[in-house]
Design an enzyme around this catalytic site. Structure first.
Site, PDB file in Angstrom:
ATOM      1  N   ARG A  46       0.823  -1.210   0.000  1.00 43.16           N
ATOM      2  CA  ARG A  46       0.000   0.000   0.000  1.00 43.16           C
ATOM      3  C   ARG A  46       0.862   1.267   0.000  1.00 43.16           C
ATOM      4  O   ARG A  46       0.549   2.245  -0.683  1.00 43.16           O
ATOM      5  CB  ARG A  46      -0.920   0.013   1.224  1.00 43.16           C
ATOM      6  CG  ARG A  46      -1.917  -1.141   1.297  1.00 43.16           C
ATOM      7  CD  ARG A  46      -3.106  -0.918   0.370  1.00 43.16           C
ATOM      8  NE  ARG A  46      -4.075  -1.993   0.449  1.00 43.16           N
ATOM      9  CZ  ARG A  46      -5.095  -2.035   1.297  1.00 43.16           C
ATOM     10  NH1 ARG A  46      -5.273  -1.029   2.150  1.00 43.16           N
ATOM     11  NH2 ARG A  46      -5.939  -3.041   1.290  1.00 43.16           N
ATOM     12  N   ASP A 155     -15.441  11.031  10.185  1.00 48.65           N
ATOM     13  CA  ASP A 155     -14.411  10.084   9.768  1.00 48.65           C
ATOM     14  C   ASP A 155     -13.055  10.707  10.058  1.00 48.65           C
ATOM     15  O   ASP A 155     -12.922  11.940  10.110  1.00 48.65           O
ATOM     16  CB  ASP A 155     -14.532   9.736   8.285  1.00 48.65           C
ATOM     17  CG  ASP A 155     -13.901   8.389   7.951  1.00 48.65           C
ATOM     18  OD1 ASP A 155     -14.641   7.393   7.866  1.00 48.65           O
ATOM     19  OD2 ASP A 155     -12.658   8.336   7.808  1.00 48.65           O
TER      20      ASP A 155
END
Length: 297
Positions: A46, A155
């Site tokens: 990633r 978030d």
């Protein structure tokens, strides 16, 4: 400690155990992410994308950026890279069925009598969850805009939060909406192949940046909290603290909905009563006994 560098299949970058440990510690301290050694290859794959995007020569340069004076922005990018924001409208439909049947009737009644009604989507990702909550509210109360009804959507990832605020989705995502919602609650977007939600849906939702492992500028009480597929990234201790912090923010008889692979654990077990598959009602008597010192840790 074994610090032997482990290159990827292309030999593009070296990635040592020591470098992985620094990244894992940063992710845990700042975001609560539990990156065990077994996730090392995932972390590597990633984050190499970030190195390429930033045109950095190696992981040492990337760590210098993360830990430098301007590292906060890249730490958010790192978080976005390491977490998966996959969701859809009305995901885990049984939760929304319970929300409609067990929460909304009394909540709407309270709102019509001048009461304050609040719902929280904690870990809202790209916005499908809070907008689904809003559609449920409008289905039960078409004139919801007249009353004090709001959905808080938060978030920790500013990138995904910006997408949620925009409320733009690919046309195929309409497939997860109930048939009548497709016509009444969505409209075509400016770009072909996309749609958005009608203003009545969007106006019920207020978005904000919030880190669940830090302090919460949130007061409540909430009639329902959705925190689904967020705690899977945390270790058991962080999960237990999270559940305990939710309990006092719920109204009496308020409900907590969590992810399909998550379970209430630790001291919070006594603070909630199970009402179905990964759904819980607040145990009001026990929640009142939880000390403010304990839940703020």
């Amino acid at each position: 400690m074994n610090t032997q560098a482990v290159p990827d299949v292309s030999g593009e970058f070296d990635f040592s155990d020591a470098q992985f440990k620094v990244i894992a510690q940063l992710a845990y301290e700042n975001f609560g992410l539990d990156l065990q050694p077994a996730k090392r290859s995932l972390v590597y794959s990633r984050l190499t994308r970030r190195l390429r995007a930033l045109r950095l020569p190696n992981f040492k340069s990337y760590l210098d950026l993360l830990t430098g004076p301007d590292g906060a922005a890249e730490q958010s990018e790192m978080l976005s890279a390491l977490t998966t924001n996959v969701t859809h409208f009305f995901r885990e439909k049984h939760h929304f069925d319970q929300f409609r049947d067990l929460i909304l009737p009394e909540a709407i009644k309270s709102a019509r009598n001048g009461g304050r009604v609040r719902f929280w989507s904690a870990g809202c990702s790209a916005g499908q969850e809070p907008y689904s909550i809003a559609m449920c509210v409008l289905e039960a109360c078409p004139d919801a805009a007249r009353y004090d009804i709001r959905i808080l959507a938060t978030d920790v990832d500013p990138v995904i939060l910006a997408r949620a605020k925009a409320g733009l989705y690919l046309s195929e995502e309409r497939d997860s909406l109930p048939a009548d919602h497709k016509d009444r609650m969505t409209i075509a977007a400016d770009r072909p192949g996309e749609f958005t939600l009608v203003p009545e849906v969007k106006n019920l939702v207020q978005f904000g940046l919030l880190n669940l492992v830090k302090e919460w500028p949130v007061r409540g009480p909430f009639q329902a909290i959705f925190c689904r597929n967020v705690a899977i990234y945390f270790d058991k201790l962080t999960q237990a603290r999270l559940w305990s912090r939710f309990a006092p923010l719920l109204e009496t008889e308020g409900m907590l909905f969590i992810g399909h692979s998550e379970r209430i654990s630790g001291p919070a077990i006594s603070l909630f009563n199970s009402t179905g598959i990964t759904s819980y009602r607040r145990n009001a008597q026990k929640a009142e006994m939880t000390s403010k010192t304990e839940i703020s840790r």
